[in-house]
Design a protein around this motif. Structure first.
Motif, PDB file in Angstrom:
ATOM      1  N   LEU A   9      10.959  -5.549   9.684  1.00 20.59           N
ATOM      2  CA  LEU A   9      12.022  -6.050  10.562  1.00 20.59           C
ATOM      3  C   LEU A   9      13.378  -5.875   9.894  1.00 20.59           C
ATOM      4  N   ASP A  10      14.440  -5.800  10.700  1.00 27.18           N
ATOM      5  CA  ASP A  10      15.766  -5.789  10.074  1.00 27.18           C
ATOM      6  C   ASP A  10      16.073  -7.209   9.580  1.00 27.18           C
ATOM      7  N   LYS A  11      17.066  -7.326   8.716  1.00 26.45           N
ATOM      8  CA  LYS A  11      17.332  -8.602   8.051  1.00 26.45           C
ATOM      9  C   LYS A  11      17.662  -9.720   9.048  1.00 26.45           C
ATOM     10  N   ALA A  12      18.381  -9.415  10.112  1.00 27.34           N
ATOM     11  CA  ALA A  12      18.719 -10.443  11.102  1.00 27.34           C
ATOM     12  C   ALA A  12      17.457 -11.010  11.751  1.00 27.34           C
ATOM     13  N   GLN A  13      16.503 -10.145  12.061  1.00 26.06           N
ATOM     14  CA  GLN A  13      15.247 -10.609  12.655  1.00 26.06           C
ATOM     15  C   GLN A  13      14.419 -11.390  11.634  1.00 26.06           C
ATOM     16  N   GLN A  14      14.452 -10.960  10.371  1.00 25.64           N
ATOM     17  CA  GLN A  14      13.730 -11.688   9.322  1.00 25.64           C
ATOM     18  C   GLN A  14      14.278 -13.105   9.185  1.00 25.64           C
ATOM     19  N   VAL A  15      15.590 -13.221   9.172  1.00 23.53           N
ATOM     20  CA  VAL A  15      16.220 -14.544   9.031  1.00 23.53           C
ATOM     21  C   VAL A  15      15.884 -15.426  10.230  1.00 23.53           C
ATOM     22  N   LYS A  16      15.926 -14.864  11.424  1.00 24.69           N
ATOM     23  CA  LYS A  16      15.595 -15.640  12.630  1.00 24.69           C
ATOM     24  C   LYS A  16      14.167 -16.168  12.551  1.00 24.69           C
ATOM     25  N   SER A  32      22.204 -21.841  -6.827  1.00 20.30           N
ATOM     26  CA  SER A  32      21.668 -21.354  -5.559  1.00 20.30           C
ATOM     27  C   SER A  32      20.640 -22.314  -4.977  1.00 20.30           C
ATOM     28  N   LEU A  33      20.671 -22.497  -3.663  1.00 20.03           N
ATOM     29  CA  LEU A  33      19.656 -23.250  -2.950  1.00 20.03           C
ATOM     30  C   LEU A  33      18.580 -22.273  -2.508  1.00 20.03           C
ATOM     31  N   VAL A  34      17.317 -22.592  -2.789  1.00 23.13           N
ATOM     32  CA  VAL A  34      16.193 -21.751  -2.390  1.00 23.13           C
ATOM     33  C   VAL A  34      15.304 -22.581  -1.479  1.00 23.13           C
ATOM     34  N   GLU A  35      15.014 -22.054  -0.300  1.00 20.45           N
ATOM     35  CA  GLU A  35      14.152 -22.740   0.654  1.00 20.45           C
ATOM     36  C   GLU A  35      12.958 -21.842   0.938  1.00 20.45           C
ATOM     37  N   CYS A  36      11.771 -22.440   1.017  1.00 20.71           N
ATOM     38  CA  CYS A  36      10.550 -21.692   1.277  1.00 20.71           C
ATOM     39  C   CYS A  36       9.948 -22.158   2.601  1.00 20.71           C
ATOM     40  N   ARG A  37       9.534 -21.197   3.421  1.00 21.55           N
ATOM     41  CA  ARG A  37       8.880 -21.485   4.696  1.00 21.55           C
ATOM     42  C   ARG A  37       7.654 -20.601   4.853  1.00 21.55           C
ATOM     43  N   GLN A  38       6.673 -21.116   5.578  1.00 22.84           N
ATOM     44  CA  GLN A  38       5.480 -20.340   5.889  1.00 22.84           C
ATOM     45  C   GLN A  38       5.636 -19.725   7.270  1.00 22.84           C
ATOM     46  N   ILE A  39       5.353 -18.427   7.353  1.00 20.75           N
ATOM     47  CA  ILE A  39       5.353 -17.715   8.624  1.00 20.75           C
ATOM     48  C   ILE A  39       3.971 -17.091   8.746  1.00 20.75           C
ATOM     49  N   ASP A  40       3.193 -17.570   9.695  1.00 29.19           N
ATOM     50  CA  ASP A  40       1.809 -17.121   9.852  1.00 29.19           C
ATOM     51  C   ASP A  40       1.082 -17.257   8.513  1.00 29.19           C
ATOM     52  N   GLY A  41       0.547 -16.188   7.944  1.00 30.08           N
ATOM     53  CA  GLY A  41      -0.239 -16.292   6.721  1.00 30.08           C
ATOM     54  C   GLY A  41       0.498 -15.912   5.454  1.00 30.08           C
ATOM     55  N   PHE A  42       1.820 -15.931   5.471  1.00 32.91           N
ATOM     56  CA  PHE A  42       2.585 -15.585   4.274  1.00 32.91           C
ATOM     57  C   PHE A  42       3.789 -16.512   4.150  1.00 32.91           C
ATOM     58  N   TYR A  43       4.499 -16.380   3.051  1.00 34.58           N
ATOM     59  CA  TYR A  43       5.608 -17.278   2.724  1.00 34.58           C
ATOM     60  C   TYR A  43       6.877 -16.466   2.516  1.00 34.58           C
ATOM     61  N   VAL A  44       8.014 -17.081   2.851  1.00 35.97           N
ATOM     62  CA  VAL A  44       9.304 -16.430   2.678  1.00 35.97           C
ATOM     63  C   VAL A  44      10.238 -17.392   1.974  1.00 35.97           C
ATOM     64  N   GLU A  45      10.888 -16.908   0.927  1.00 40.03           N
ATOM     65  CA  GLU A  45      11.935 -17.671   0.259  1.00 40.03           C
ATOM     66  C   GLU A  45      13.281 -17.128   0.706  1.00 40.03           C
ATOM     67  N   TYR A  46      14.179 -18.028   1.009  1.00 41.12           N
ATOM     68  CA  TYR A  46      15.530 -17.681   1.430  1.00 41.12           C
ATOM     69  C   TYR A  46      16.451 -18.289   0.394  1.00 41.12           C
ATOM     70  N   LYS A  47      17.152 -17.448  -0.339  1.00 42.04           N
ATOM     71  CA  LYS A  47      18.037 -17.927  -1.406  1.00 42.04           C
ATOM     72  C   LYS A  47      19.489 -17.740  -0.972  1.00 42.04           C
ATOM     73  N   ILE A  48      20.230 -18.844  -0.976  1.00 41.33           N
ATOM     74  CA  ILE A  48      21.644 -18.802  -0.635  1.00 41.33           C
ATOM     75  C   ILE A  48      22.413 -18.794  -1.952  1.00 41.33           C
ATOM     76  N   LEU A  49      23.043 -17.675  -2.226  1.00 46.85           N
ATOM     77  CA  LEU A  49      23.760 -17.473  -3.471  1.00 46.85           C
ATOM     78  C   LEU A  49      25.220 -17.877  -3.317  1.00 46.85           C
ATOM     79  N   GLU A  50      25.952 -17.786  -4.405  1.00 44.41           N
ATOM     80  CA  GLU A  50      27.387 -18.043  -4.347  1.00 44.41           C
ATOM     81  C   GLU A  50      28.034 -17.072  -3.363  1.00 44.41           C
ATOM     82  N   LYS A  51      29.135 -17.468  -2.796  1.00 40.95           N
ATOM     83  CA  LYS A  51      29.894 -16.669  -1.835  1.00 40.95           C
ATOM     84  C   LYS A  51      29.073 -16.358  -0.582  1.00 40.95           C
ATOM     85  N   HIS A  52      28.125 -17.221  -0.254  1.00 44.76           N
ATOM     86  CA  HIS A  52      27.351 -17.140   0.990  1.00 44.76           C
ATOM     87  C   HIS A  52      26.500 -15.883   1.122  1.00 44.76           C
ATOM     88  N   GLN A  53      26.150 -15.272   0.016  1.00 38.43           N
ATOM     89  CA  GLN A  53      25.214 -14.154   0.060  1.00 38.43           C
ATOM     90  C   GLN A  53      23.813 -14.735   0.146  1.00 38.43           C
TER      91      GLN A  53
END
Length: 79
Positions: A9-16, A32-53
């Motif tokens: 998926l493109d990054k926008a769809q991954q984030v959604k 950095s804040l790191v949040e982990c979520r489960q999507i179906d049978g796998f996990y995704v970490e979303y890391k918010i870095l400095e300057k909103h990256q």
């Protein structure tokens, strides 16, 4: 959805899809804040870095959940 399909998926769809996943936990890694979520049978970490990256990291191995599990107070769930 499989991890392979998610990775394509493109990054926008991954984030959604990330925000629609089941919250596993949050932690700080330096500034950095790191949040982990489960999507179906796998996990995704979303890391918010400095300057909103943002960075996304996805995995299937539940052993990689250890930083989140270590922060959970399981005793409160048992009472």
């Amino acid at each position: 959805m499989t991890l392979f399909n998610y990775a394509r998926l493109d990054k926008a769809q991954q984030v959604k899809r990330f925000w629609n996943g089941v919250l596993i936990g949050q932690r700080f890694e330096g500034q950095s804040l790191v949040e982990c979520r489960q999507i179906d049978g796998f996990y995704v970490e979303y890391k918010i870095l400095e300057k909103h990256q943002q960075n996304l990291r996805y995995f299937e191995d539940p052993d990689q959940l250890q930083p989140y599990l270590a922060a959970m107070d399981i005793e409160a769930l048992l009472t």
